[in-house]
Write an enzyme that holds these catalytic residues in place. Structure first.
Site, short mmCIF file in Angstrom:
data_model
loop_
_atom_site.label_atom_id
_atom_site.label_comp_id
_atom_site.label_asym_id
_atom_site.label_seq_id
_atom_site.Cartn_x
_atom_site.Cartn_y
_atom_site.Cartn_z
CB ILE A 1 24.11 29.37 31.79
CG1 ILE A 1 23.31 28.82 32.97
CG2 ILE A 1 23.21 30.23 30.90
CD1 ILE A 1 22.72 29.89 33.87
N PRO A 2 25.41 28.16 28.60
CG PRO A 2 24.71 26.84 26.80
CD PRO A 2 24.40 27.14 28.24
CB CYS A 3 26.36 33.25 27.76
SG CYS A 3 27.86 33.31 28.75
CG HIS A 4 30.34 29.22 25.13
ND1 HIS A 4 29.84 28.67 26.30
CD2 HIS A 4 30.43 28.19 24.25
CE1 HIS A 4 29.66 27.36 26.13
NE2 HIS A 4 30.00 27.05 24.89
#
Length: 259
Positions: free
Chosen positions: A229-232
């Site tokens: 889950i690419p919160c970056h």
């Protein structure tokens, strides 16, 4: 993987912008070809291009066509960035009886991966938070066991294929304690293509509520599944990288690889 992790961290910490492949090879005590291969195998990227991108003024620019152009920027397409790993995120209403976890080696630091019968429930970096502590807080009524499962192996395989596709990864089931709004935000994050960035305001607009930026930031910060889950990819509207639960240096590393 440990060598690559230490090398990436050193390149960021000491800002090795002008380093050459020859100098880097001497630092890691490998041949030049071996050094190139190490980066290409895991990152799908040349080491010199990586460190240039890490310090590019446009690293955290949302609108690429308006981004500041620097000598570090290139517009060559990287087909590897089209790789997509899909998650099926479900909310756990009741605590499962048993939750299992294992720690896996990874070139960005050891990862803690936990699962139960319905799916993956946590994927975190051990050097910034103790995974078992967070897991017990999430599932206080469950029996926590250190045991490797097929679901954990699948998530780990997805991590290993995250930047350079080696195998086709099926949809990964994720079953977590969360609110419906958090899941909405996390699903929106999955829609971001690699190298595509967004602000919390952008995500709020996509969700149909431009006043929900603060709630979006909270949901992004609560993400229990790092990378997948690419919160970056959520950055500040000022063009700064911003905070990251697992270290701002790691966020810079990720954005530079994906740039």
């Amino acid at each position: 993987m440990e060598l690559l992790f230490k090398t990436l961290k050193w390149m960021l910490d000491s800002q090795q912008i002008g380093i050459t492949t020859e100098e880097l090879a001497k630092k890691v005590e490998l041949g030049e070809w071996e050094t190139q291969h190490l980066f290409q195998e895991y990152l799908g990227k040349d080491p010199i291009r990586f460190v240039q991108d890490a310090f590019s003024p446009s690293l955290a620019q949302v609108h690429k066509e308006q981004a500041q152009i620097s000598i570090f920027d290139s517009f060559e397409a990287n087909e590897e960035l089209s790789v997509r790993i899909d998650l099926d995120i479900q909310i756990v209403e009741e605590s499962p009886a048993d939750v299992y976890y294992s720690i896996f080696p990874y070139f960005m630091g050891n990862v803690f991966i936990a699962s139960h019968e319905s799916g993956i429930c946590q994927l975190t970096f051990e050097d910034t938070e103790v995974g078992s502590i967070r897991l017990r807080r999430s599932f206080p009524k469950s029996t926590i066991r250190e045991e490797r499962t097929e679901l954990q192996e699948l998530a780990y395989e997805a991590l290993m294929s995250y930047f350079v596709q080696t195998v086709d990864i099926p949809v990964i089931p994720v079953a977590v304690k969360a609110t419906p709004f958090q899941v909405q935000v996390w699903n929106q994050l999955q829609e971001l293509a690699k190298s595509e960035l967004a602000t919390s305001g952008d995500l709020a607009m996509r969700l149909g509520d431009p006043n929900a930026s603060k709630a979006v930031r909270s949901a992004v910060g609560a993400n229990p599944i790092a990378l997948l889950i690419p919160c970056h990819r959520v950055i500040q509207n000022t063009g700064k990288i911003g905070n990251f639960r697992w270290g701002s240096w790691r966020k810079r590393l990720l954005l530079a690889i994906e740039k």
